[in-house]
Every structure is written in C-alpha cells, then in structure tokens.
Design an enzyme around this catalytic site. Structure first.
Site, PDB file in Angstrom:
ATOM      1  N   ARG A   1       4.860   4.404  22.436  1.00 27.71           N
ATOM      2  CA  ARG A   1       4.948   4.100  23.632  1.00 27.71           C
ATOM      3  C   ARG A   1       5.962   5.018  24.632  1.00 27.71           C
ATOM      4  O   ARG A   1       6.153   4.967  25.673  1.00 27.71           O
ATOM      5  CB  ARG A   1       5.818   2.686  23.771  1.00 27.71           C
ATOM      6  CG  ARG A   1       5.063   1.571  23.405  1.00 27.71           C
ATOM      7  CD  ARG A   1       5.669   0.133  23.900  1.00 27.71           C
ATOM      8  NE  ARG A   1       6.444  -0.273  22.915  1.00 27.71           N
ATOM      9  CZ  ARG A   1       7.396  -1.126  23.095  1.00 27.71           C
ATOM     10  NH1 ARG A   1       7.580  -1.767  24.353  1.00 27.71           N
ATOM     11  NH2 ARG A   1       8.486  -1.407  22.042  1.00 27.71           N
TER      12      ARG A   1
ATOM     13  N   GLN B   1       8.406   6.728   4.117  1.00 28.94           N
ATOM     14  CA  GLN B   1       7.806   5.462   4.002  1.00 28.94           C
ATOM     15  C   GLN B   1       6.506   5.704   4.233  1.00 28.94           C
ATOM     16  O   GLN B   1       5.953   5.989   5.524  1.00 28.94           O
ATOM     17  CB  GLN B   1       8.226   4.515   5.033  1.00 28.94           C
ATOM     18  CG  GLN B   1       7.537   3.047   5.334  1.00 28.94           C
ATOM     19  CD  GLN B   1       8.127   2.228   6.330  1.00 28.94           C
ATOM     20  OE1 GLN B   1       8.504   2.819   7.277  1.00 28.94           O
ATOM     21  NE2 GLN B   1       7.681   0.817   6.255  1.00 28.94           N
TER      22      GLN B   1
ATOM     23  N   ASP C   1      16.958   4.952  16.405  1.00 29.71           N
ATOM     24  CA  ASP C   1      16.865   5.149  17.637  1.00 29.71           C
ATOM     25  C   ASP C   1      17.592   4.041  18.567  1.00 29.71           C
ATOM     26  O   ASP C   1      17.380   3.509  19.705  1.00 29.71           O
ATOM     27  CB  ASP C   1      15.206   4.489  18.176  1.00 29.71           C
ATOM     28  CG  ASP C   1      15.144   3.194  17.580  1.00 29.71           C
ATOM     29  OD1 ASP C   1      16.098   2.418  17.146  1.00 29.71           O
ATOM     30  OD2 ASP C   1      14.261   2.323  18.122  1.00 29.71           O
TER      31      ASP C   1
ATOM     32  N   GLY D   1      15.149 -11.778  18.673  1.00 30.41           N
ATOM     33  CA  GLY D   1      15.301 -12.768  17.786  1.00 30.41           C
ATOM     34  C   GLY D   1      16.561 -13.439  17.766  1.00 30.41           C
ATOM     35  O   GLY D   1      17.517 -12.724  18.266  1.00 30.41           O
TER      36      GLY D   1
ATOM     37  N   ASN E   1      19.562 -10.726  17.738  1.00 34.65           N
ATOM     38  CA  ASN E   1      19.645  -9.869  16.586  1.00 34.65           C
ATOM     39  C   ASN E   1      19.772  -8.359  17.112  1.00 34.65           C
ATOM     40  O   ASN E   1      18.588  -7.989  17.968  1.00 34.65           O
ATOM     41  CB  ASN E   1      18.678 -10.206  15.677  1.00 34.65           C
ATOM     42  CG  ASN E   1      18.691  -9.283  14.502  1.00 34.65           C
ATOM     43  OD1 ASN E   1      19.722  -8.676  13.787  1.00 34.65           O
ATOM     44  ND2 ASN E   1      17.284  -8.931  13.919  1.00 34.65           N
TER      45      ASN E   1
ATOM     46  N   ASN F   1      34.193  45.355  37.081  1.00 37.17           N
ATOM     47  CA  ASN F   1      33.574  44.815  38.174  1.00 37.17           C
ATOM     48  C   ASN F   1      32.078  45.088  38.381  1.00 37.17           C
ATOM     49  O   ASN F   1      32.018  46.281  38.425  1.00 37.17           O
ATOM     50  CB  ASN F   1      34.457  45.179  39.692  1.00 37.17           C
ATOM     51  CG  ASN F   1      33.992  44.260  40.755  1.00 37.17           C
ATOM     52  OD1 ASN F   1      34.407  43.514  41.126  1.00 37.17           O
ATOM     53  ND2 ASN F   1      32.721  44.713  41.404  1.00 37.17           N
TER      54      ASN F   1
END
Length: 452
Positions: A18, A78, A108, A144, A173, A363
């Site tokens: 998204r 995973q 996140d 939740g 939650n 300068n």
C-alpha cells in the site's frame, strides 16, 4: 537483583504494497532515519540483550540496515507469509536460547520508545506470562479490542468478530507483546490457524495464556506512539508527530526556533547552547550545530558540522562532509560539499566550495567556484590562511592558493599560487570608441530589413 536478559524480535518482513513503492516498507524514512532504525534504537541494547529481525525473502537491504543500526542484530527470513505468530517463529533459533523476557515489536512503528519497552517487561518480573501494549483509540474502528475482566486481559477480539458491547471498547491492541521467556515458545507453538485465512495470529496467545491458567496484562500508551505505517499518508502523519517531538526537545534544550512548525529536524541532530534557527530550515541526518550559531531561513544542512557562532544562510546548502569553523560565515546561495572552512572564513554570496580546505580568516568573493570535477575524478582545492579570492573566480583543482595570497576578480586559476602572491588571469580589455553605437545601428538596420 540480577538483571533479566531479553530478546527483542522485530517483525520487518512486510512488503508494504500500500506504500506504492519498490522500497521495502520499513526502509522508508521518518526524520531522516528508516522506520526500522527507530524501532531498533528503542530496543534494549544493554548487557544480556539480544536482537532478532525477521525479514522477507530477498530483502537484503533490510538486513543491511538492521546491521548498520545494530551490529548485534541477527536476521531471520520468513519465507512464507502465514501470520504474525509464524513470523515470530522464524526467529526460533534465537528464542530457544532462553532469554528471561521475549519482546515482539514491529518494524513499522517508528514512534515507539525505549521507555515503553521497559514498561512492557515490568509485569514479567511480577509473574505475568504476557503483557500486551494497548491504547485508547479516538476511533477504534478496525482495531482489535482488548477485553479486560477484573484487571486481567482475557481476549483480543478482532473488530469483525466483536459483539456490539465489545465494539464499544476503545482500548485497542497495539500489537507489541512481551512474553515470559520461559513460557514463550510453548505458548506461541500452541497457536493454530483455524481461521478464514489459515494464518497463525499472535493475538491468539492471550487465549492460550488464559487457558493455561497464566496471567496476561495490558500496558497502556498513547495512540501516537503505536502508529503503524501502511500508506504514504500514514508516513506523513508519523513524520508530523516525530517533528513535533524533536522541535519540543530542541526548544526545551535551549534552541531558539523562531517558527518551529516550519523547521524540520533529524533525530540525531546535536545542538549547542544559544543556537538560533530561523524559519524554513531543513536539517538532515548527521548534523551538529555548536554554541551561538545562527541558521538563517531557507537553508538546508546534512551530515555537517557548524562551529560556534557561525552563520549559515539564508538560502545556503551545506552538504555532506562540510565542517564550518567557529565564526565562519556562509551567505546566501552558497553551496558547500566535503569542505573544511576554518575559523573566520567568509563565503558570503553565490559560491560553490566543494572538496576543499579553506584556511582561517580567508575571504571568498561572490561567484567563487572550486572546480573539483574533471568529468572522471574529484580533485581538491587548498586555500591558505588569510587568502583573498576575488569575485567571479574559478579555482581549477587540484590547485593550492597560498597563505595571504590574493586572486584578482574574474580569474581562472589553474596553477598553484605561492604565499602572499597576487594572481590575475584574464584577457586584456579593449575599448573601441563608438563601437556600441555602431553595433546598435547595424542591428536596427538588419531588423528593419527583415521586417519588410
């Protein structure tokens, strides 16, 4: 009392579809640092702490960011997306080592604090098997609900499954959990996937803890702290919260922000005393600004050091690797990069100083350019103490301008200039009396002929 050991597992495997970006979600920045880095910096780094980051397949950039921020972090992949409990078990190798406390966080949630992680662990010392982070939502729709009875957490009810009474609950939650490390693996392994998606949800741990006769509790925090990022709009909202925190912290530390809402800071900005920041200034990562310095409006600074009582801007760009000495003055429409400007140097107008070392009290006049790139390599310009570079001069690197040397305006310097020498490089000026009038006459006549 012996300190309890801890393992923090940060779930960072999400693709973030998204976000509409090819970049993994947790690598998007807030206040100059990735979402993941904020969470990792909040995680315990003390003695007896471990850190595991669960990433998705082919997310080498996420693994590299984790190691950059926390070299002690282990990464685990995973390979299938089967829910949050399944993601935690990807780090089984770390969990089985048996830390006293197991914390599960999300990569996140950049606004989470170290203090909140510490509060999550506190009930575990008192015998609780599980602590769940909750917040009172202004609008709980979609969250939740945390169902509490007699002070104990008995369930996390997803919005779609909640009864009318449960939907009236505003305590929601936040996703972050802390487990008693001795029981954690057994609890998480009991989580099943008997649901519509066939996934393993970490929220089911509450029911399992209750069924085992163990205690689950809620730790509350503010809604802002647990904002998760799923869209670019939510990223902008988190940025706004973080900037408000950083501005307040800067002002509390004595920095004068004339129009705070227009100033953008990075989380690692270091301020000295009596610093003044004018409106519309952007300060990126890696910046330190010493006592009494003034950053004028519409300036941008990143990975640079600004010395005591230095002045920057307005409309200045101070890029990576710049070091400004005490009392240096960088004026309007001046850009610096990989340059050291020692104390008292003045570059007041319309100049570029890159890959250079400028000695004290030199300068550089308006329009001075260090020509540092030949199309293939970068080269360095060395300017000695007290040198004067006249306006509209180009210093073609590699080149050295000696101490006290003077470069005449409009010069293109390609050879070294000795100390106290005068260098002038320009073609001889010629004057043709009446030439301008004759030029206008010729052009006017040609134009009239063309228009016939």
């Amino acid at each position: 009392m012996t300190a309890r050991s801890s393992l923090t597992v940060v779930l960072a495997a999400g693709e973030g579809t998204r976000m509409r970006s090819s970049q993994p979600k947790v690598l998007h920045p807030v206040a100059g640092q990735s979402l993941l880095s904020h969470v990792l910096n909040a995680a315990d780094a003390g003695e007896g702490s471990q850190l595991a980051v669960v990433i998705g397949p082919d997310h080498d950039a996420v693994a590299a960011e984790a190691r950059r921020v926390r070299p002690d972090a282990q990464t685990f992949v995973q390979r299938e997306r089967l829910g949050t409990a399944h993601a935690v078990l990807a780090a089984r190798e770390a969990i089985v080592r048996g830390a006293d406390d197991l914390l599960v966080a999300f990569g996140d949630t950049p606004l989470i604090s170290a203090e909140t992680f510490a509060r999550m662990r506190a009930p575990l010392r008192q015998g609780a098997a599980l602590a769940v982070l909750g917040f009172n939502a202004a609008d709980p729709t979609g969250y939740g609900r945390l169902v509490v009875e007699n002070g104990r957490l008995v369930a996390i009810r997803e919005h779609a499954d909640a009864s009318t009474d449960e939907r009236a609950i505003t305590l929601c939650n936040a996703g972050v959990m802390a487990f008693d490390g001795k029981a954690a693996l057994a609890i998480i392994e009991k989580i099943g996937n008997a649901n519509a998606k066939g996934e393993y949800y970490l929220t089911d741990a509450v029911t399992i803890v209750r069924d085992l006769g163990l205690e689950a509790v809620v730790i509350e925090t503010g809604e802002d702290e647990v904002r998760g990022i799923n869209t670019k709009a939510q990223l902008a909202e988190a940025e706004a919260v973080m900037q408000a925190r950083l501005r307040r912290a800067a002002m509390d530390a004595g920095v004068t922000l004339i129009a705070p809402e227009t100033v953008y800071l990075a989380t690692d900005t270091i301020f000295g005393k009596d610093v003044t920041i004018e409106p519309f200034v952007v300060i990126g990562p890696g910046v330190s600004i010493a006592d009494g310095a003034v950053i004028h409006s519409f300036s941008h600074i990143v990975e640079a050091k600004v010395g005591k009582k230095a002045s920057v801007g307005p409309y200045a760009r101070i890029r990576r690797g710049t070091s400004l000495g005490d009392g240096a003055r960088i004026g309007n429409f001046v850009e610096t990069k990989a340059a050291t400007l020692e104390a008292g140097v003045k570059v007041n107008h319309l100049s570029y100083v890159g890959d250079a070392h400028v000695g004290a009290n030199s300068n550089l006049g308006a329009g001075t350019i260090t020509c540092n790139y030949d199309g293939f390599s970068k080269h360095k310009t060395l300017i000695g103490e007290g040198a004067f570079i006249g306006s509209n001069s180009s210093l073609v690197a590699p080149v050295t301008i000696g101490k006290g040397a003077y470069v005449g305006s409009g010069s293109v310097i390609t050879k070294d200039v000795p100390d106290d020498a005068l260098a002038v490089e320009r073609s001889q000026q010629t004057i043709r009396d009446g030439g301008a009038a004759r030029y206008r006459e010729i052009k006017t006549r040609a134009k009239a002929q063309k228009e016939k």
